[in-house]
Every structure is written in structure tokens, then in C-alpha cells.
Design an enzyme around this catalytic site. Structure first.
Site, PDB file in Angstrom:
ATOM      1  N   CYS A 129      -1.027  -4.818  16.557  1.00  0.00           N
ATOM      2  CA  CYS A 129      -1.398  -3.667  15.726  1.00  0.00           C
ATOM      3  C   CYS A 129      -2.883  -3.337  15.820  1.00  0.00           C
ATOM      4  O   CYS A 129      -3.311  -2.273  15.358  1.00  0.00           O
ATOM      5  CB  CYS A 129      -1.049  -3.945  14.270  1.00  0.00           C
ATOM      6  SG  CYS A 129       0.617  -4.591  14.033  1.00  0.00           S
ATOM      7  N   HIS A 153       1.886   4.046  10.532  1.00  0.00           N
ATOM      8  CA  HIS A 153       1.444   2.926  11.365  1.00  0.00           C
ATOM      9  C   HIS A 153       2.109   2.956  12.745  1.00  0.00           C
ATOM     10  O   HIS A 153       3.010   2.167  13.035  1.00  0.00           O
ATOM     11  CB  HIS A 153       1.761   1.618  10.640  1.00  0.00           C
ATOM     12  CG  HIS A 153       1.306   0.385  11.354  1.00  0.00           C
ATOM     13  ND1 HIS A 153       0.226   0.360  12.220  1.00  0.00           N
ATOM     14  CD2 HIS A 153       1.789  -0.887  11.334  1.00  0.00           C
ATOM     15  CE1 HIS A 153       0.065  -0.864  12.684  1.00  0.00           C
ATOM     16  NE2 HIS A 153       1.011  -1.637  12.170  1.00  0.00           N
TER      17      HIS A 153
END
Length: 393
Positions: A86, A335
């Protein structure tokens, strides 16, 4: 060592876009970044590119960086794919800064992308899980919501953090995301909504978890030798810090902190010559509500164990002493794994340029972005600041 400057940044909308591809989303972000440069931008000036992506779904796993840069017309520009889960595009921005500060490049593109909405929930869990510890976490059935639930439970047990305090993260970030036209979940929620949502992994409920997203984001970093060609109101990359740690949570010394974030923040503050109290806003990695509370402590915004009372105080609200996640954060804005870190930089650029619209912080001078890979196996922190105007004698 020469300075590096952020002169432009842009993103696509975040959400689920069945009619878009990773290439088209990246094009939208790249064009938005180019259009944001005050004095105009010619793509032929780009010397190098760093592109972050996990490669969710297996699409174009090899050479995915050149696959998007050639699509926007950067033919022949050296391009490197960056993968750090991420934190992929957060580290891509770091690579761009390093290329400029080393003198190897004057104009560098840093960006990221991900498409996550075109798979089943089981397939999505698999691709998210590959960034966890594969032998003892993922293959034993542990999901990231489960890992962060362990962190939340440990913090609650040790410091008395409450479910209501976790829910306040969601309420604040949804309030900010409702002001962001790019946000995936751009709606407000009440404290009751955030407390009464279905449980995902006790003590984390649905409103304590960010969505999976499609999206892309880009940032343009240039050297001090050419910055005047692009803007007369420069934003300097004042500090950069990175840290890594054991990929598996069970291998770490603590469940109530993210040591990689602490190390990254310390290095960024030292390079910038500042303290946390010198910041005017921050974008932190809130994949789960507990992640934002841990970030407050890891980044030095409050003392260890006091993040629950810190959010209750209103300090991190849009009009508070240190607004956090003015974009809506991962929780509301979304996200898309490979785009998240660069997307945080987009918000920093907008805030420091005074172009954040209804969520604009009052006259900010300095802001921070904080991007985490997995449950804390990697972390990257950037400090951006507007150059001080020199008054005439």
C-alpha cells in the site's frame, strides 16, 4: 545537496469504474497533474518516471510502469515500477526526490494506479493478502482486517481506547470526504452510524474499514535548477523518511505501534529540521480506524496511548490545531493500493497551493504525508513546505 520541489499533482476519481482501465485512469491523473502546474508543463521535459502498483488481479504484472507511461506519451522515458504494497507510490515519490537530489534528473514523474473493483470479494482478499506474511498470517486465514483488529484490541486493552474513539475517525474523515469531489465514499456519517455498523473483525466494524478502489494519482517533482520554469510559488520537499519492519505482526515487538512509521517520521523531521508541532496539516494512512490513531502516536502528534483523547479533543478536525486527512483519507476518499501514497501528495499540493476548495486549511505553510505498506512492513513520510517569501529591506 540540491533541493527538490513539488510543482504539480493530480488524480482520477476514486471508486468503481467498470468502463475504465488502469491505463485510462492513469492518463486522467497524469493530465490533471500537468494541468495543475502554474506555468504550464511539457511532458517532453520528463527525464524519468517511478510508478507504484501492487498489480491487483494480475493484470500486466511485468512492465506495468512502462505500460502506463507509454500510454500518456512518455515514450523512451526510463520508467521503474515500485512495489511496496500500500506504500508503493509513496516510495515512488521518494525515488523521484532521490533522482532529483542526486542530480541525475531535473523533472521526474511519480505516480501509481490500481484497479480493484472487477474481482470477487474472495479474489480481492487474496490480492490484499499477498502483502501480509504469507506463511503464518495469510495461509492460516488471517485477513488485514483481522491483523488490524488485533492491533486495535491490544491498544484498547493497554490504553483504554474505546470503540467510540475509533468511530470518531470515520465521522471526521467522512465529513472531509464529503467535501472532496474525488472521494469514493463522499458522504457524511453520524457517530451512531459509525458505531452501529456491522462487525467485520471485532472490534472493527464496517465504518472502521476503508473501501477497495480503482484510481490513479501522479506528482511532478523537479530540481531547484528548473523550478522557476514551472512556478513562482514553490513547494519544497523539506523532508523524506522511510522505514521497514517485519512483515508479520506476530514477529514485531509491539502490537500498539508501527515502528516503521516512527523511524520514517524521525528521519523526515530531522531532514526538514522541524518538530511535529510545526505541521499545519497531515495526510495519514487510515486503512482502518486504529491505523489513524496509531499514526497520531507514531508521528508524534500526541503521547503514546493518548490518541483516543486526541481525536476526541477536536484537534484533528478541519478547523482544529492539526487537521488530519482533509482529503477524507483512505476511509472516505478511497484506497486504490498503488495510487494511495501519491494521492496523499495530491492533497498536500492542493492544500499548500490554496486549491483544496471547501476543505481548505487556513494559510498552511507545512504539511506531512504518511503512507504504510501492509500492517507496517514499510512506511514512508514526506514533509512539504511552501518557500518563505523574503521581504524587501
Amino acid at each position: 545537496m540540491p533541493d527538490a520541489y513539488l510543482v504539480g499533482a493530480g488524480q482520477s476519481d476514486y471508486g468503481a469504474f467498470p468502463d475504465e482501465s488502469y491505463r485510462s485512469l492513469f492518463r486522467t491523473a497524469f493530465e490533471a497533474a500537468a494541468e495543475s502546474v502554474p506555468e504550464g508543463f511539457d511532458k517532453d521535459a520528463v527525464d524519468e518516471a517511478f510508478i507504484g502498483t501492487l498489480g491487483v488481479g494480475g493484470r500486466q504484472l511485468g512492465l506495468s510502469g512502462p505500460a502506463v507511461t507509454e500510454h500518456v506519451g512518455l515514450d523512451g522515458v526510463p520508467c521503474t515500477r515500485v512495489e511496496n504494497a500500500c506504500a508503493a507510490s509513496g516510495f515512488a515519490v521518494r525515488q523521484a526526490v532521490q533522482a532529483v537530489k542526486s542530480g541525475m534528473a531535473d523533472v521526474v514523474l511519480a505516480g501509481g494506479f490500481e484497479v480493484m473493483s472487477d474481482m470477487s470479494s474472495d479474489a480481492t482478499k487474496y490480492w490484499l493478502g499477498v502483502s501480509g506474511e504469507t506463511e503464518w498470517e495469510r495461509l492460516s486465514g488471517t485477513t488485514f482486517s483481522g491483523v488490524y483488529a488485533q492491533m486495535a484490541s491490544a491498544h484498547m486493552d493497554r490504553y483504554g481506547t474505546t470503540g467510540e474513539q475509533l468511530s470518531r475517525v470515520a465521522v471526521k474523515n467522512h465529513a472531509n470526504g464529503a467535501k472532496n469531489p474525488h472521494a469514493q465514499l463522499g458522504f457524511e456519517c453520524s457517530l451512531d452510524d459509525a458505531q452501529s455498523a456491522p462487525m467485520v473483525a471485532d472490534p472493527l466494524n464496517l465504518y472502521h474499514c476503508c473501501p477497495t478502489s480503482d484510481g490513479a494519482a501522479c506528482a511532478l517533482v523537479v530540481s531547484e535548477a528548473v523550478v522557476d520554469d514551472y512556478t513562482d510559488d514553490p513547494i519544497r520537499v523539506a523532508g523524506v523518511g522511510a522505514g521497514s519492519d517485519n512483515v508479520g505482526l506476530f514477529d514485531r515487538e509491539t502490537y500498539t505501534a508501527v515502528p516503521a512509521s516512527q523511524r520514517a517520521a524521525e528521519r523526515a523531521y530531522e531532514m526538514a529540521g522541524i518538530e511535529p508541532t510545526d505541521l499545519d496539516f497531515a495526510e495519514v494512512h487510515d486503512c482502518f480506524a486504529i491505523a489513524e490513531l496509531l499514526a497520531y502516536e507514531d508521528l508524534g502528534f500526541c503521547e503514546r496511548g493518548e490518541s483516543g483523547s486526541f481525536i476526541e479533543s477536536g484537534a484533528t478536525e478541519l478547523d482544529g490545531e492539526l487537521p488530519v486527512n482533509t482529503s477524507g483519507g483512505l476511509k472516505s476518499k478511497g484506497h486504490p493500493i498503488g495510487a494511495t501514497g501519491a494521492g496523499q501528495v495530491v492533497e498536500a499540493f492542493k492544500q499548500l497551493s490554496g486549491k483544496a476548495g471547501d476543505r481548505q486549511v487556513d494559510s498552511p505553510h507545512r504539511g506531512l504525508t504518511h503512507n504504510v505498506g501492509g500492517s507496517g512492513g514499510a512506511a514512508i513520510v514526506h514533509v512539504f513546505e511552501k518557500e518563505q517569501e523574503v521581504s524587501a529591506p
